[in-house]
Design an enzyme around this catalytic site. Structure first.
Site, PDB file in Angstrom:
ATOM      1  N   LYS A 215      82.828  60.833  29.267  1.00 35.23           N
ATOM      2  CA  LYS A 215      83.236  59.646  28.504  1.00 35.23           C
ATOM      3  C   LYS A 215      84.709  59.822  28.147  1.00 35.23           C
ATOM      4  O   LYS A 215      85.079  60.733  27.409  1.00 35.23           O
ATOM      5  CB  LYS A 215      82.379  59.497  27.254  1.00 35.23           C
ATOM      6  CG  LYS A 215      82.645  58.220  26.479  1.00 35.23           C
ATOM      7  CD  LYS A 215      81.693  58.112  25.303  1.00 35.23           C
ATOM      8  CE  LYS A 215      81.866  56.822  24.535  1.00 35.23           C
ATOM      9  NZ  LYS A 215      80.943  56.741  23.377  1.00 35.23           N
TER      10      LYS A 215
ATOM     11  N   ARG B 158      83.376  47.779  20.281  1.00 34.66           N
ATOM     12  CA  ARG B 158      83.496  48.163  18.873  1.00 34.66           C
ATOM     13  C   ARG B 158      83.381  46.954  17.957  1.00 34.66           C
ATOM     14  O   ARG B 158      82.859  47.049  16.851  1.00 34.66           O
ATOM     15  CB  ARG B 158      84.793  48.942  18.657  1.00 34.66           C
ATOM     16  CG  ARG B 158      84.730  50.320  19.308  1.00 34.66           C
ATOM     17  CD  ARG B 158      86.059  51.065  19.317  1.00 34.66           C
ATOM     18  NE  ARG B 158      85.903  52.349  20.012  1.00 34.66           N
ATOM     19  CZ  ARG B 158      86.911  53.092  20.434  1.00 34.66           C
ATOM     20  NH1 ARG B 158      88.157  52.694  20.238  1.00 34.66           N
ATOM     21  NH2 ARG B 158      86.678  54.233  21.060  1.00 34.66           N
TER      22      ARG B 158
ATOM     23  N   LYS C   4      89.648  58.937  18.912  1.00 35.29           N
ATOM     24  CA  LYS C   4      88.554  59.783  19.377  1.00 35.29           C
ATOM     25  C   LYS C   4      88.996  60.762  20.458  1.00 35.29           C
ATOM     26  O   LYS C   4      88.167  61.357  21.140  1.00 35.29           O
ATOM     27  CB  LYS C   4      87.419  58.893  19.892  1.00 35.29           C
ATOM     28  CG  LYS C   4      86.913  57.920  18.831  1.00 35.29           C
ATOM     29  CD  LYS C   4      85.625  57.232  19.246  1.00 35.29           C
ATOM     30  CE  LYS C   4      85.118  56.321  18.138  1.00 35.29           C
ATOM     31  NZ  LYS C   4      83.756  55.819  18.375  1.00 35.29           N
TER      32      LYS C   4
ATOM     33  N   LYS D  79      81.779  56.921  31.973  1.00 34.42           N
ATOM     34  CA  LYS D  79      82.186  55.797  31.130  1.00 34.42           C
ATOM     35  C   LYS D  79      83.658  55.952  30.779  1.00 34.42           C
ATOM     36  O   LYS D  79      84.043  57.014  30.291  1.00 34.42           O
ATOM     37  CB  LYS D  79      81.330  55.762  29.859  1.00 34.42           C
ATOM     38  CG  LYS D  79      81.623  54.585  28.940  1.00 34.42           C
ATOM     39  CD  LYS D  79      80.720  54.588  27.721  1.00 34.42           C
ATOM     40  CE  LYS D  79      81.022  53.395  26.826  1.00 34.42           C
ATOM     41  NZ  LYS D  79      80.173  53.353  25.617  1.00 34.42           N
TER      42      LYS D  79
ATOM     43  N   SER E  76      82.726  47.113  27.986  1.00 32.90           N
ATOM     44  CA  SER E  76      83.038  45.798  27.438  1.00 32.90           C
ATOM     45  C   SER E  76      84.403  45.278  27.873  1.00 32.90           C
ATOM     46  O   SER E  76      84.558  44.089  28.183  1.00 32.90           O
ATOM     47  CB  SER E  76      82.950  45.848  25.915  1.00 32.90           C
ATOM     48  OG  SER E  76      83.856  46.820  25.387  1.00 32.90           O
TER      49      SER E  76
END
Length: 351
Positions: free
Chosen positions: A218, A228, A241, A272, A298
């Site tokens: 990821k 989000r 992150k 991802k 998304s």
């Protein structure tokens, strides 16, 4: 005749004398492309409805289908509406759903403790869907970000995400998700050691048949913004992150990271985001041979929708081309918000 005219005439004469068969050795690659039937006959890669996993966003309440502004055509759904969506997915032949909760803000705290509630929103949705549509697969994300007040995937203390304490929390949450009926636990937090801890916890609780689809690679991507918004963390996130997600520059590190998950007992691997990392999809499939999946996230979805709405692209064709790219890169399946739309098109013979 002018000099230019003479040169043109000489060029045309030379071109006319070219023997194309001599150049190609009589092999014409276009022969199998001439007709629709021959293109179908020699097609190497195929997308089917069996390749599709549909992510759903769940909210509290009843009879709610709330549009997500950044993701046209995607709704946050209450559990009862998610059950209706699951029935529709099953009718379309979609084999599995992936569920993500947007819980009330007063249930979020610094440790994400509500993730450990056996009756939290994600577990309510799993039980309801499994009761109504028992033959559809349920994949649950066991990360803490939907449950934390700061939007991170782990427990935040003094500006640091605490790895081992987070791992213990998500292992416990995974057991509750399996108890509720989840078929596949899919940890997306990127903490070290989480796969082995979840496997041990599931086995100790009698869930030996519950599989683990690891978010093995990821990346710290710019493609997650609409997601989000969908789960209600976009305004919460403090910092970023990158201390635990993968650096987009690092392919070899991604392969090593996935290898640790394989050693710890992952049954399936996920990449991802999807399209920017097709090289990683192929590398994981070739290296480990495990079922490999990509998440068409998304941001990827929203870009296609926005381009189509603006008239810049044919959204339907682009959708199918990108989904096919995942299959060509070695993926066994794709998590995609396009799943119902693609399933309907495939049923019409447009896959």
């Amino acid at each position: 005749m002018s000099k230019d005219s003479k040169n043109t005439a000489a060029g045309l004469a030379a071109a006319a004398a070219i023997d194309v068969d001599e150049i190609t050795g009589h092999r014409r690659m276009r022969r199998t492309r001439v007709a629709d039937w021959s293109r179908r006959l020699v097609r190497e890669t195929r997308l089917t409805v069996d390749d599709l996993i549909w992510p759903l966003f769940i909210v509290p309440g009843t009879n709610i289908a709330e549009p997500i502004a950044a993701m046209p055509g995607v709704n946050r759904m209450s559990v009862d509406r998610a059950v209706e969506a699951a029935r529709m997915a099953a009718d379309l032949g979609i084999p599995a759903l992936a569920t993500f909760p947007n819980v009330e803000m007063d249930k979020r705290d610094v440790t994400g403790s509500h993730a450990l509630d056996p009756d939290n929103l994600i577990n309510q949705a799993t039980r309801a869907i499994k009761q109504a549509v028992p033959n559809i697969g349920i994949i649950t994300d066991v990360a803490l970000d939907p449950f934390t007040s700061h939007g991170h995937d782990g427990i935040l203390r003094d500006g640091e995400i605490i790895n081992d304490e987070t791992v213990r929390a998500i292992a416990a949450a995974a057991v509750h998700q399996a108890d509720a009926g989840a078929d596949i636990i899919s940890p997306s937090d990127m903490m070290d050691g989480r796969i082995g801890a979840i496997r041990r916890a599931l086995d100790a609780a009698g869930h030996q048949n519950v599989a683990i689809m690891s978010y093995a690679t990821k990346f710290a991507s710019a493609c997650y913004g609409p997601y989000r918004e969908a789960i209600g963390t976009s305004g919460l996130l403090k910092g970023d992150k990158r201390t635990y997600y993968l650096d987009p520059s690092n392919a070899m590190e991604a392969i090593r990271d996935a290898g640790m998950d394989v050693e710890e007992g992952a049954d399936m691997l996920m990449v991802k985001p999807g399209l920017p990392y097709l090289d990683i999809c192929r590398a994981l499939k070739d290296t480990y041979g495990l079922p490999t999946f990509a998440y068409q996230v998304s941001g990827e979805y929203s870009m296609i929708k926005a381009g189509h709405a603006a008239g810049y692209i044919d959204g339907e064709r682009i959708m199918m081309e990108k989904l096919l790219a995942f299959k060509r890169a070695g993926c066994d399946g794709i998590l995609t918000y396009f799943a119902p739309e693609a399933a309907r098109l495939i049923a019409k013979g447009g896959g």
